[in-house]
Design a protein around this motif. Structure first.
Motif, PDB file in Angstrom:
ATOM      1  N   VAL A  42      79.721  31.008  40.712  1.00  0.00           N
ATOM      2  CA  VAL A  42      80.226  31.549  41.977  1.00  0.00           C
ATOM      3  C   VAL A  42      81.037  32.795  41.637  1.00  0.00           C
ATOM      4  N   LYS A  43      80.759  33.846  42.389  1.00  0.00           N
ATOM      5  CA  LYS A  43      81.452  35.106  42.129  1.00  0.00           C
ATOM      6  C   LYS A  43      81.853  35.749  43.447  1.00  0.00           C
ATOM      7  N   PHE A  44      82.853  36.577  43.372  1.00  0.00           N
ATOM      8  CA  PHE A  44      83.320  37.337  44.517  1.00  0.00           C
ATOM      9  C   PHE A  44      82.966  38.789  44.245  1.00  0.00           C
ATOM     10  N   LEU A  45      82.054  39.332  45.051  1.00  0.00           N
ATOM     11  CA  LEU A  45      81.548  40.679  44.835  1.00  0.00           C
ATOM     12  C   LEU A  45      82.272  41.677  45.711  1.00  0.00           C
ATOM     13  N   THR A  53      84.094  42.885  40.672  1.00  0.00           N
ATOM     14  CA  THR A  53      83.476  41.570  40.810  1.00  0.00           C
ATOM     15  C   THR A  53      84.304  40.562  40.029  1.00  0.00           C
ATOM     16  N   GLU A  54      84.594  39.451  40.658  1.00  0.00           N
ATOM     17  CA  GLU A  54      85.339  38.382  39.986  1.00  0.00           C
ATOM     18  C   GLU A  54      84.450  37.160  39.870  1.00  0.00           C
ATOM     19  N   TYR A  55      84.278  36.713  38.649  1.00  0.00           N
ATOM     20  CA  TYR A  55      83.521  35.501  38.379  1.00  0.00           C
ATOM     21  C   TYR A  55      84.482  34.322  38.338  1.00  0.00           C
ATOM     22  N   THR A  56      83.968  33.155  38.734  1.00  0.00           N
ATOM     23  CA  THR A  56      84.726  31.919  38.587  1.00  0.00           C
ATOM     24  C   THR A  56      84.014  31.051  37.560  1.00  0.00           C
ATOM     25  N   ASP A  57      84.637  29.972  37.169  1.00  0.00           N
ATOM     26  CA  ASP A  57      83.974  29.024  36.269  1.00  0.00           C
ATOM     27  C   ASP A  57      83.277  27.919  37.064  1.00  0.00           C
ATOM     28  N   VAL A  58      83.076  28.151  38.344  1.00  0.00           N
ATOM     29  CA  VAL A  58      82.421  27.182  39.225  1.00  0.00           C
ATOM     30  C   VAL A  58      80.948  27.558  39.342  1.00  0.00           C
ATOM     31  N   ALA A  59      80.084  26.601  39.035  1.00  0.00           N
ATOM     32  CA  ALA A  59      78.651  26.857  38.977  1.00  0.00           C
ATOM     33  C   ALA A  59      77.904  26.245  40.153  1.00  0.00           C
ATOM     34  N   ARG A 136      79.230  24.084  28.950  1.00  0.00           N
ATOM     35  CA  ARG A 136      80.497  23.426  28.613  1.00  0.00           C
ATOM     36  C   ARG A 136      81.718  24.291  28.950  1.00  0.00           C
ATOM     37  N   ARG A 137      81.526  25.336  29.763  1.00  0.00           N
ATOM     38  CA  ARG A 137      82.638  26.212  30.174  1.00  0.00           C
ATOM     39  C   ARG A 137      82.755  26.283  31.698  1.00  0.00           C
ATOM     40  N   CYS A 138      81.931  25.516  32.397  1.00  0.00           N
ATOM     41  CA  CYS A 138      81.931  25.609  33.851  1.00  0.00           C
ATOM     42  C   CYS A 138      82.001  24.215  34.474  1.00  0.00           C
ATOM     43  N   VAL A 139      82.222  24.200  35.773  1.00  0.00           N
ATOM     44  CA  VAL A 139      82.281  22.966  36.555  1.00  0.00           C
ATOM     45  C   VAL A 139      81.387  23.137  37.782  1.00  0.00           C
ATOM     46  N   SER A 140      80.896  22.055  38.320  1.00  0.00           N
ATOM     47  CA  SER A 140      79.990  22.118  39.466  1.00  0.00           C
ATOM     48  C   SER A 140      80.731  22.410  40.761  1.00  0.00           C
ATOM     49  N   GLU A 141      80.096  23.190  41.604  1.00  0.00           N
ATOM     50  CA  GLU A 141      80.671  23.498  42.915  1.00  0.00           C
ATOM     51  C   GLU A 141      80.808  22.257  43.791  1.00  0.00           C
ATOM     52  N   ARG A 142      80.104  21.211  43.457  1.00  0.00           N
ATOM     53  CA  ARG A 142      80.171  19.970  44.240  1.00  0.00           C
ATOM     54  C   ARG A 142      81.586  19.393  44.287  1.00  0.00           C
ATOM     55  N   ASN A 143      82.395  19.753  43.328  1.00  0.00           N
ATOM     56  CA  ASN A 143      83.731  19.171  43.210  1.00  0.00           C
ATOM     57  C   ASN A 143      84.835  19.998  43.853  1.00  0.00           C
ATOM     58  N   PHE A 144      84.485  21.125  44.500  1.00  0.00           N
ATOM     59  CA  PHE A 144      85.517  22.043  44.975  1.00  0.00           C
ATOM     60  C   PHE A 144      85.233  22.550  46.378  1.00  0.00           C
ATOM     61  N   ASN A 145      86.300  22.856  47.102  1.00  0.00           N
ATOM     62  CA  ASN A 145      86.147  23.539  48.382  1.00  0.00           C
ATOM     63  C   ASN A 145      86.379  25.032  48.145  1.00  0.00           C
ATOM     64  N   ASP A 146      86.146  25.848  49.176  1.00  0.00           N
ATOM     65  CA  ASP A 146      86.244  27.307  49.021  1.00  0.00           C
ATOM     66  C   ASP A 146      87.613  27.766  48.523  1.00  0.00           C
ATOM     67  N   GLU A 147      88.672  27.174  49.039  1.00  0.00           N
ATOM     68  CA  GLU A 147      90.018  27.582  48.631  1.00  0.00           C
ATOM     69  C   GLU A 147      90.263  27.276  47.155  1.00  0.00           C
ATOM     70  N   GLN A 148      89.780  26.130  46.705  1.00  0.00           N
ATOM     71  CA  GLN A 148      89.953  25.768  45.295  1.00  0.00           C
ATOM     72  C   GLN A 148      89.152  26.694  44.385  1.00  0.00           C
ATOM     73  N   ILE A 149      87.963  27.084  44.827  1.00  0.00           N
ATOM     74  CA  ILE A 149      87.124  27.983  44.024  1.00  0.00           C
ATOM     75  C   ILE A 149      87.821  29.319  43.813  1.00  0.00           C
TER      76      ILE A 149
END
Length: 159
Positions: A42-45, A53-59, A136-149
């Protein structure tokens, strides 16, 4: 995306040096992917400046966070409709791709990274992926809401 031995055996030698991006076969195009998984984060473009562009560790929900590979690559758009199916004509607008990305590098007239699977051996490729890949450096988007991401911005992806 993982490139298996069958695909690698069915492509022209050093095709990336002799063919324009739009002259590659589907298998050759797919073989360019190094399997890093960064495009699945997930990234913010910033539409005006890709350098912001900001990348997150949320996949993406389909990404296997242990291997860094898509769990359903062939049918991914059935489950994630906004997943990008990259084509050569899209590349001018894709400069947010990481600097090691073969598609971006070839579009910009650069060589593949020395650790790319099409150039080096498997050990070299794995060492390169360990530096730039998401396994092994990311986490699934299933575990987060938009604010947490929004709180999970990372700095290790270089564009």
């Amino acid at each position: 995306m993982t490139v298996d031995k069958q695909i690698l055996s069915d492509i022209r030698p050093r095709f990336w040096e002799r063919c324009a991006l739009d002259e590659m076969t589907h298998r050759e195009w797919e073989a360019l992917c190094d399997g890093c998984g960064v495009c699945c984060l997930v990234k913010f473009l910033d539409e005006d400046d890709v350098h912001f562009t900001e990348y997150t560790d949320v996949a993406c929900q389909l990404l296997d966070c242990q291997s860094g590979l898509c769990s359903n690559y062939e049918h991914r758009q059935n489950y994630v409709p906004d997943c990008i199916r990259l084509t050569p004509d899209m590349l001018p607008d894709m400069m947010w791709l990481p600097r090691h990305c073969a598609y971006k590098r070839l579009y910009l007239g650069q060589n593949l990274p020395k650790w790319h699977r099409l150039i080096g051996d498997e050990k070299t490729h794995q060492q390169g992926l360990a530096r730039v890949g998401v396994a092994r450096r990311c986490v699934s988007e299933r575990n987060f809401n938009d604010e947490q991401i929004e709180e999970r911005v990372i700095r290790w992806v270089k564009i």
